[in-house]
Design a protein around this motif. Structure first.
Motif, PDB file in Angstrom:
ATOM      1  N   LEU A   1      13.073  20.370 -24.281  1.00  0.00           N
ATOM      2  CA  LEU A   1      11.711  19.850 -24.528  1.00  0.00           C
ATOM      3  C   LEU A   1      11.477  18.559 -23.740  1.00  0.00           C
ATOM      4  O   LEU A   1      10.413  18.358 -23.155  1.00  0.00           O
ATOM      5  N   GLY A   2      12.493  17.711 -23.729  1.00  0.00           N
ATOM      6  CA  GLY A   2      12.394  16.437 -23.006  1.00  0.00           C
ATOM      7  C   GLY A   2      12.186  16.673 -21.517  1.00  0.00           C
ATOM      8  O   GLY A   2      11.331  16.032 -20.889  1.00  0.00           O
TER       9      GLY A   2
ATOM     10  N   GLY B   1       6.258  17.776 -16.884  1.00  0.00           N
ATOM     11  CA  GLY B   1       4.814  17.912 -17.104  1.00  0.00           C
ATOM     12  C   GLY B   1       4.078  16.611 -16.839  1.00  0.00           C
ATOM     13  O   GLY B   1       3.046  16.593 -16.165  1.00  0.00           O
ATOM     14  N   LEU B   2       4.623  15.513 -17.352  1.00  0.00           N
ATOM     15  CA  LEU B   2       3.966  14.212 -17.143  1.00  0.00           C
ATOM     16  C   LEU B   2       3.958  13.832 -15.664  1.00  0.00           C
ATOM     17  O   LEU B   2       2.973  13.293 -15.154  1.00  0.00           O
ATOM     18  N   ALA B   3       5.062  14.158 -14.979  1.00  0.00           N
ATOM     19  CA  ALA B   3       5.120  13.856 -13.537  1.00  0.00           C
ATOM     20  C   ALA B   3       4.050  14.658 -12.796  1.00  0.00           C
ATOM     21  O   ALA B   3       3.369  14.127 -11.905  1.00  0.00           O
ATOM     22  N   LEU B   4       3.888  15.923 -13.188  1.00  0.00           N
ATOM     23  CA  LEU B   4       2.868  16.755 -12.537  1.00  0.00           C
ATOM     24  C   LEU B   4       1.458  16.225 -12.818  1.00  0.00           C
ATOM     25  O   LEU B   4       0.591  16.232 -11.946  1.00  0.00           O
ATOM     26  N   ILE B   5       1.251  15.752 -14.043  1.00  0.00           N
ATOM     27  CA  ILE B   5      -0.070  15.196 -14.388  1.00  0.00           C
ATOM     28  C   ILE B   5      -0.350  13.947 -13.529  1.00  0.00           C
ATOM     29  O   ILE B   5      -1.433  13.779 -12.986  1.00  0.00           O
TER      30      ILE B   5
ATOM     31  N   LEU C   1       7.993  24.830 -27.893  1.00  0.00           N
ATOM     32  CA  LEU C   1       7.979  24.769 -26.433  1.00  0.00           C
ATOM     33  C   LEU C   1       6.571  25.092 -25.898  1.00  0.00           C
ATOM     34  O   LEU C   1       6.036  24.387 -25.031  1.00  0.00           O
ATOM     35  N   CYS C   2       5.971  26.153 -26.435  1.00  0.00           N
ATOM     36  CA  CYS C   2       4.615  26.531 -25.992  1.00  0.00           C
ATOM     37  C   CYS C   2       3.613  25.421 -26.337  1.00  0.00           C
ATOM     38  O   CYS C   2       2.727  25.105 -25.532  1.00  0.00           O
ATOM     39  N   ALA C   3       3.750  24.862 -27.539  1.00  0.00           N
ATOM     40  CA  ALA C   3       2.821  23.802 -27.952  1.00  0.00           C
ATOM     41  C   ALA C   3       2.926  22.607 -27.012  1.00  0.00           C
ATOM     42  O   ALA C   3       1.912  21.976 -26.676  1.00  0.00           O
ATOM     43  N   LEU C   4       4.142  22.311 -26.559  1.00  0.00           N
ATOM     44  CA  LEU C   4       4.319  21.197 -25.627  1.00  0.00           C
ATOM     45  C   LEU C   4       3.611  21.486 -24.301  1.00  0.00           C
ATOM     46  O   LEU C   4       2.920  20.615 -23.748  1.00  0.00           O
ATOM     47  N   VAL C   5       3.769  22.724 -23.814  1.00  0.00           N
ATOM     48  CA  VAL C   5       3.104  23.094 -22.560  1.00  0.00           C
ATOM     49  C   VAL C   5       1.574  23.010 -22.744  1.00  0.00           C
ATOM     50  O   VAL C   5       0.861  22.460 -21.892  1.00  0.00           O
TER      51      VAL C   5
ATOM     52  N   LEU D   1      -0.001  21.177 -24.850  1.00  0.00           N
ATOM     53  CA  LEU D   1      -0.344  19.751 -24.986  1.00  0.00           C
ATOM     54  C   LEU D   1      -0.476  19.096 -23.611  1.00  0.00           C
ATOM     55  O   LEU D   1      -1.402  18.308 -23.371  1.00  0.00           O
ATOM     56  N   LEU D   2       0.438  19.446 -22.707  1.00  0.00           N
ATOM     57  CA  LEU D   2       0.393  18.857 -21.361  1.00  0.00           C
ATOM     58  C   LEU D   2      -0.861  19.319 -20.609  1.00  0.00           C
ATOM     59  O   LEU D   2      -1.520  18.526 -19.934  1.00  0.00           O
ATOM     60  N   ILE D   3      -1.196  20.610 -20.737  1.00  0.00           N
ATOM     61  CA  ILE D   3      -2.417  21.124 -20.087  1.00  0.00           C
ATOM     62  C   ILE D   3      -3.638  20.393 -20.645  1.00  0.00           C
ATOM     63  O   ILE D   3      -4.504  19.914 -19.903  1.00  0.00           O
ATOM     64  N   ALA D   4      -3.688  20.291 -21.978  1.00  0.00           N
ATOM     65  CA  ALA D   4      -4.835  19.633 -22.619  1.00  0.00           C
ATOM     66  C   ALA D   4      -4.898  18.157 -22.232  1.00  0.00           C
ATOM     67  O   ALA D   4      -5.991  17.594 -22.064  1.00  0.00           O
ATOM     68  N   ALA D   5      -3.724  17.520 -22.062  1.00  0.00           N
ATOM     69  CA  ALA D   5      -3.703  16.099 -21.670  1.00  0.00           C
ATOM     70  C   ALA D   5      -4.316  15.935 -20.281  1.00  0.00           C
ATOM     71  O   ALA D   5      -5.117  15.019 -20.032  1.00  0.00           O
ATOM     72  N   TYR D   6      -3.954  16.837 -19.373  1.00  0.00           N
ATOM     73  CA  TYR D   6      -4.492  16.777 -17.998  1.00  0.00           C
ATOM     74  C   TYR D   6      -6.016  16.931 -18.015  1.00  0.00           C
ATOM     75  O   TYR D   6      -6.745  16.156 -17.381  1.00  0.00           O
ATOM     76  N   MET D   7      -6.483  17.915 -18.779  1.00  0.00           N
ATOM     77  CA  MET D   7      -7.929  18.161 -18.851  1.00  0.00           C
ATOM     78  C   MET D   7      -8.646  16.991 -19.545  1.00  0.00           C
ATOM     79  O   MET D   7      -9.763  16.621 -19.176  1.00  0.00           O
ATOM     80  N   SER D   8      -7.994  16.428 -20.568  1.00  0.00           N
ATOM     81  CA  SER D   8      -8.608  15.307 -21.295  1.00  0.00           C
ATOM     82  C   SER D   8      -8.736  14.082 -20.401  1.00  0.00           C
ATOM     83  O   SER D   8      -9.750  13.374 -20.443  1.00  0.00           O
TER      84      SER D   8
END
Lengths: 240, 137
Positions: free
Chosen positions: A25-26, A32-36, B5-9, B11-18
């Protein structure tokens, strides 16, 4: 004790290596954060889509600030000024049908200098300004004419976009072999916004009301999209 | 674990859009103009709240509950199973509604939104055992 073991056995979430999972998860979170961050930096800045405020310029200042794209010799006996809007279908017709004839007949012979100016009409032509800027960003990489023609010939492909078609314009740039990153960072900024605004103001000063407006030796053409009329007007200006 | 794991992915997509919605950057990397068309459409807001924000808090809540469910003391907790099932069902229904809007109303496809819809489907699939467990008990 038996109860706990039973619960663990029955529970579909139990009995696995949590530490390894947290590590996974980490890693996903960090990647993910790096990609953002990367995505944010590539998309930084917003494309200027409307004319900007220019300091009050007198006629001389405006002429200096405005810059047309010239084709043909500076000492040509007649100058033909073209004011066009990228979302105007008549401008697309002029650029793809009439302009090549002008070039073939007069510019290549050195008798006419053709000068193209941006004249984004505004109103419902919501992407004209950014399209004019896009062509100027292409000019930075030496391909204004190719990009100008491509934008106009594919007008219907991007005109109806609800938002500034920045990605489509970037695709066109890469299609022409331009550096996409350089082009996009130019477009996602206010680069050339003053220049396009000045070109528009120059057109207004000259009395341009619609597009395409073509001035032949200082006189407004009565039929820019009628080759016979335009040709006759140019010949008249040349004294033929 | 799959849900977390899916929720994290998601969350990251939603963070980018937000972040885009908040104006942190001017353009979404999307491959087409679809993302901006969808994000700037009138349907990008639900009950006054921009949809990326809903996704951010929704996926965030799902991640927290999924991680809680991994703790030994909550592993047999029916409330966790119920919350995960409810979240998965709501997410699936809402994603189906948003996908319908893209296809039939906005006529534009946002790749990040499709990505989020795929995540919602996966969350639902991972939540099926929880649903079955709830039914059995």
């Amino acid at each position: 004790m038996h109860e706990v073991r039973d619960v663990a056995k029955k529970n579909p979430r139990g009995g696995t290596n949590l530490k390894a999972f947290y590590l996974l998860l980490g890693v996903v979170a960090v990647v993910g954060l790096a990609l953002i961050l990367y995505g944010s930096s590539r998309g930084s800045g917003a494309a200027a889509t409307e004319p900007v405020n220019l300091e009050a310029l007198d006629a001389r200042g405006l002429v200096e600030k405005a810059q047309g794209i010239k084709e043909g010799p500076d000492n040509a006996p007649v100058q033909v000024l073209v004011f066009s809007d990228y979302m105007c279908p008549a401008c697309a017709y002029f650029a793809t049908t009439i302009e090549p004839l002008v070039k073939q007949e007069f510019v290549q012979a050195g008798r006419v200098q053709l000068v193209n100016y941006d004249f984004p009409l505004g109103g419902s032509h919501i992407h004209s300004f950014v399209a004019a800027r896009a062509a100027r960003c292409a000019q930075d990489q030496g391909k204004w004419t190719e990009y100008h023609n491509l934008l106009l010939s594919r007008q219907s492909a991007w005109s109806y976009s609800r938002v500034a078609p920045v990605e489509q314009f970037t695709d066109y740039a890469t299609e022409l072999g331009l550096n996409g990153d350089t082009f996009q960072s130019c477009l996602n900024s206010d680069t050339h916004a003053e220049l396009v605004t000045a070109n528009h103001q120059l057109g207004q000063q000259l009395g341009v009301g619609g597009t395409p407006s073509v001035f032949i030796g200082g006189r407004l053409s009565l039929g820019p999209n009628d080759w016979d009329v335009l040709k006759a007007e140019i010949q008249r200006a040349l004294g033929e | 674990m799959g849900i977390a794991l899916c929720a994290l992915v998601g969350l990251l997509i939603a963070a980018y859009m937000s972040l885009y919605k908040l104006g942190a950057f001017g353009m979404l990397i999307c491959g087409t103009d679809g993302c901006e068309t969808v994000q700037n459409s009138p349907w990008a807001v639900f009950l006054g709240v921009p949809i990326p924000y809903l996704g951010f808090f929704g996926y965030g809540a799902l991640l927290v509950v999924a991680l809680l469910g991994l703790q030994p003391r909550f592993q047999a907790d029916r409330r966790v199973a119920a919350a995960l099932s409810l979240g998965a069902l709501l997410g699936l229904a809402f994603s189906a509604y948003l996908t319908y809007l893209e296809a039939a109303v906005i006529h534009a496809w946002c790749r990040w939104c499709i990505g989020s819809a795929v995540v919602a489907v996966l969350v639902f699939l991972f939540a099926i055992p929880e649903l079955l467990r709830l039914r059995r008990s």
